[in-house]
Scaffold this motif. Structure first.
Motif, short mmCIF file in Angstrom:
data_model
loop_
_atom_site.label_atom_id
_atom_site.label_comp_id
_atom_site.label_asym_id
_atom_site.label_seq_id
_atom_site.Cartn_x
_atom_site.Cartn_y
_atom_site.Cartn_z
N ARG A 1 0.84 -1.20 0.00
CA ARG A 1 0.00 0.00 0.00
C ARG A 1 0.87 1.25 0.00
N GLN B 1 2.72 2.54 -3.26
CA GLN B 1 1.99 3.33 -4.24
C GLN B 1 2.46 4.78 -4.23
N LYS C 1 5.91 2.44 -6.81
CA LYS C 1 5.25 2.03 -8.04
C LYS C 1 4.97 3.26 -8.89
#
Length: 113
Positions: A84, A87, A112
């Motif tokens: 999470r 990101q 990412k």
């Protein structure tokens, strides 16, 4: 480079953060690759309003989030939390002590894109 550390909420009830801070300021363990310009701008637990905390870290220019060694050991969804956070940030899955976890492998994720 701006860095934040997320720790395990339950551990914060009895921990002063000394191990994480010592590793950061002495540039040892997970922080050995950072130069003197690296700045610690966030230190909080992973509980509560996590999305709000992520937003604040993004707004404060954080580039790397370290998951504390206690979080690696005790947080039920360590891997999910790391993904999470990836990101928005590069994620390093420990702070101090051995990079090799006793129960889990340490996660290292690039942000990412």
């Amino acid at each position: 480079m701006k860095i934040a550390i997320l720790v395990n909420e339950d551990t914060m009830n009895r921990c002063t953060g000394k191990g994480c801070f010592t590793a950061f300021y002495q540039r040892i363990d997970a922080f050995s690759g950072y130069d003197a310009e690296a700045e610690l701008v966030g230190f909080t637990h992973a509980g509560g309003a996590l999305e709000y905390k992520i937003e604040k870290l993004v707004n404060n220019g954080v580039e790397v989030v370290h998951l504390s060694s206690c979080l690696r050991a005790k947080y039920p969804d360590y891997e999910g939390l790391a993904h999470r956070l990836a990101q928005h940030f590069k994620v390093v899955g420990y702070t101090h002590g051995s990079e090799k976890g006793k129960r889990r492998n340490t996660i290292h994720l690039e942000k990412k894109t």
